[in-house]
Every structure is written in C-alpha cells, then in structure tokens.
Design a protein around this motif. Structure first.
Motif, PDB file in Angstrom:
ATOM      1  N   GLU A 132       0.838  -1.207   0.000  1.00 49.33           N
ATOM      2  CA  GLU A 132       0.000   0.000   0.000  1.00 49.33           C
ATOM      3  C   GLU A 132       0.872   1.256   0.000  1.00 49.33           C
ATOM      4  N   PHE A 147       0.292   3.861  -2.976  1.00 52.49           N
ATOM      5  CA  PHE A 147      -0.070   5.262  -2.741  1.00 52.49           C
ATOM      6  C   PHE A 147       0.981   6.177  -3.364  1.00 52.49           C
ATOM      7  N   ALA A 186       0.921   6.522  -7.120  1.00 57.47           N
ATOM      8  CA  ALA A 186      -0.197   7.343  -7.610  1.00 57.47           C
ATOM      9  C   ALA A 186       0.002   8.822  -7.297  1.00 57.47           C
ATOM     10  N   TYR A 187       0.546   9.134  -6.111  1.00 58.74           N
ATOM     11  CA  TYR A 187       0.492  10.530  -5.659  1.00 58.74           C
ATOM     12  C   TYR A 187       1.810  11.132  -5.192  1.00 58.74           C
ATOM     13  N   ASP A 188       2.852  10.326  -5.011  1.00 50.24           N
ATOM     14  CA  ASP A 188       4.098  10.896  -4.500  1.00 50.24           C
ATOM     15  C   ASP A 188       5.276  10.011  -4.909  1.00 50.24           C
ATOM     16  N   PRO A 189       5.471   9.859  -6.256  1.00 49.16           N
ATOM     17  CA  PRO A 189       6.448   8.870  -6.737  1.00 49.16           C
ATOM     18  C   PRO A 189       7.896   9.344  -6.652  1.00 49.16           C
ATOM     19  N   GLN A 190       8.284   9.898  -5.508  1.00 48.45           N
ATOM     20  CA  GLN A 190       9.692  10.199  -5.315  1.00 48.45           C
ATOM     21  C   GLN A 190      10.407   8.873  -5.039  1.00 48.45           C
ATOM     22  N   TRP A 223       1.939  12.311   2.780  1.00 47.15           N
ATOM     23  CA  TRP A 223       0.518  12.479   2.449  1.00 47.15           C
ATOM     24  C   TRP A 223      -0.242  11.188   2.700  1.00 47.15           C
ATOM     25  N   HIS A 224       0.459  10.064   2.622  1.00 47.73           N
ATOM     26  CA  HIS A 224      -0.155   8.779   2.956  1.00 47.73           C
ATOM     27  C   HIS A 224      -0.394   8.716   4.471  1.00 47.73           C
ATOM     28  N   ALA A 232      -0.923  11.185   6.386  1.00 50.93           N
ATOM     29  CA  ALA A 232      -2.062  12.067   6.650  1.00 50.93           C
ATOM     30  C   ALA A 232      -3.376  11.425   6.203  1.00 50.93           C
ATOM     31  N   ALA A 233      -3.354  10.753   5.052  1.00 49.16           N
ATOM     32  CA  ALA A 233      -4.564  10.105   4.540  1.00 49.16           C
ATOM     33  C   ALA A 233      -5.002   8.979   5.483  1.00 49.16           C
TER      34      ALA A 233
END
Lengths: 164, 164
Positions: free
Chosen positions: B26, B30, B33-37, B59-60, B62-63
């Motif tokens: 996961e 995540f 999708a949203y933070d591929p550093q 951000w994960h 936080a989510a």
C-alpha cells in the motif's frame, strides 16, 4: 523550486508544477480508501451537504499537488542531468503551515498547481542542508483557489569545491 | 470530537480515532499514484536517502489519519442515532496549521491517531456553525510521533429549541 542546490533558489522565483484532472471515479475511489465521508462518495449526500455537490476530499486535492510536484521534479532532475550538472538531494519537509482549502474541488475540475519561493535559510543543525520556504497554490479551471499552504523543504547545499 | 454539536465539545477532551497498518504494497501503491519520489517507491533509493529505508509518503500518513477519523466519526454517528439523538452536521475544515511529520513511517508500521480539543469559538460569519480547534497526532507502534497538526473543524450549533 526543485532539483536545484540550496544556493540556486531565489525569493520570488515561481514554478508551475502541472495540473491534475479530478475524474469522478478517482474522486470516489480516493475517498472510499481514505476519506469516506458521505459528501465525498455519494452524489445525494453531496447535494445535501455544505458543498452542494459531490466534492473531492481535501487530502485528494493535496495528493494531486504532490503528484504534479513529483513529475515536475523528475523533469527538472532529468534536464539538469542531461546538462551534466550535479544533482542535489531534496530531503523531507519539516512541515507545512496554513494548509487550507478555500473552495471545494468537484468531479470534472482540473486543478493547476504552482509555487513561489518566499525565503530560504541555512539549517544550523544540519550543515549539509538548507530550508526553502515557498507558497504553494492550486487553482481550478476558472482560476479559483482550491488549495493553499506554506511549504518548507530541505534542500542540499552545494559542497564547497564541487563542480556543478 | 465528532458527531457532537458545537455546544458539546470541551477543551481537553481527547479521542482515539483508531490505527492504520502501513503495508509495504500500500505504501508503494499510494506513492506511485500521488508521490512517486524514489525513496517512497524503491527500497534501494530509500536506503540511499535521508530516510535510510523505503518510507511512506507524508501524504499517505495524513490520509491514514483521515481514514481513521472517518471510521471513528461513523461509529460515533451511529451510536448517537441509536440513542435517538439529533445528528449535527460536520462541515469542511477551513484549514490546518503546523502540519509536520516529525519521523518517517516505514512499511510494517502501525500508526495510531488521536486528537485533543484545544478550544472552540462561534463563527461570526455563519451563525449556524462553530469552529472547534484540536491538536491531532499520529504515533507509531513504539510511541514515536510521526504526524502532528492543528485542526480547525466546522461543527453545527444546536438550534435553539431543538430536542436532542
């Protein structure tokens, strides 16, 4: 704003990170996984809510920013590398201030994200790093602000004698 | 902290929202999708980074909080309804302050989220609503803080004469 050494950042510098289209399916999928409040996953509940329509989770709006920033950073990194320049390391953020969602994001909206460098300072506790402070914004297709926050980012300092 | 009318909130009140297990799959999904550093999606890049290991996107983290809060709110809402009490409306947050990730979250970590009401005040601009200020925290299985922020939440005021 990214993939530059600390010394290269300048106050007033602006960068457009890109935009994210909030498809209805993705809005609901994100909300089901991470923010399943009724007004984020159900049309009728959205209509009955303060949003007036099904609206995206604020954390989705923020994640869209991060997605755009990452892609933008990769591009800048590749560009820098292709020019034979040294690559700085970008560290984690020690935190954000004033995270706000002035207006909702609705399915079908496209949000464009951008940042402006506000200030910078060396990090006393970690001589290899500096802090870059920026103001980040997301605006929808009508130019309405839907996300704002102040970002602090750790950026590597140029090591004395390193050839860039 | 949730699904109570504005008048029912009290400074000092604490609530445990629940916990989220950050499975490796996961974490990577995540981040893709949203933070591929690189340090969020690749073990080796994580080892070479300031995190020392593959680490979850902030951000994960936080989510995960939002997911726990939503589930907690649903439970409180159902409990209130089963007791025949009126359900207040919880509105959007006008913003968060001091969002920070003091330590990284790693795959295999379990983060427990909780909040404490700090203060509250009526909203002058919207007589039906009040603002509740809380301090939110996420701690990992070793009790180390991995997420902190100050939340403002719009909460419906009890309408004069309404039977609760």
């Amino acid at each position: 704003m990214s993939w530059a050494f600390f010394e290269e950042f300048e106050a007033g510098q602006t960068d457009a990170f890109g935009s994210h289209f909030f498809a209805r399916d993705e809005v609901i999928r994100f909300a089901r996984a991470y923010d399943p409040q009724p007004f984020h996953i159900d049309e009728e509940a959205g209509r009955d809510s303060i949003f007036g329509r099904l609206a995206a989770s604020g954390w989705h709006t923020a994640a869209g920013m991060m997605k755009c920033w990452s892609a933008y950073s990769f591009g800048r990194r590749a560009e820098r590398q292709s020019r034979g320049l040294a690559l700085p390391e970008i560290g984690p953020s020690p935190g954000f201030e004033a995270l706000a969602w002035p207006r909702p994001v609705y399915p079908g909206d496209t949000v464009s994200y951008a940042g402006e460098v506000v200030s910078k300072r060396p990090l006393a506790s970690r001589p290899r790093w500096g802090l870059v402070m920026s103001r980040i914004e997301g605006v929808n297709q009508e130019g309405v602000k839907v996300l704002t926050f102040e970002s602090k980012l750790m950026v590597e300092r140029r090591i004395s004698g390193q050839v860039a």
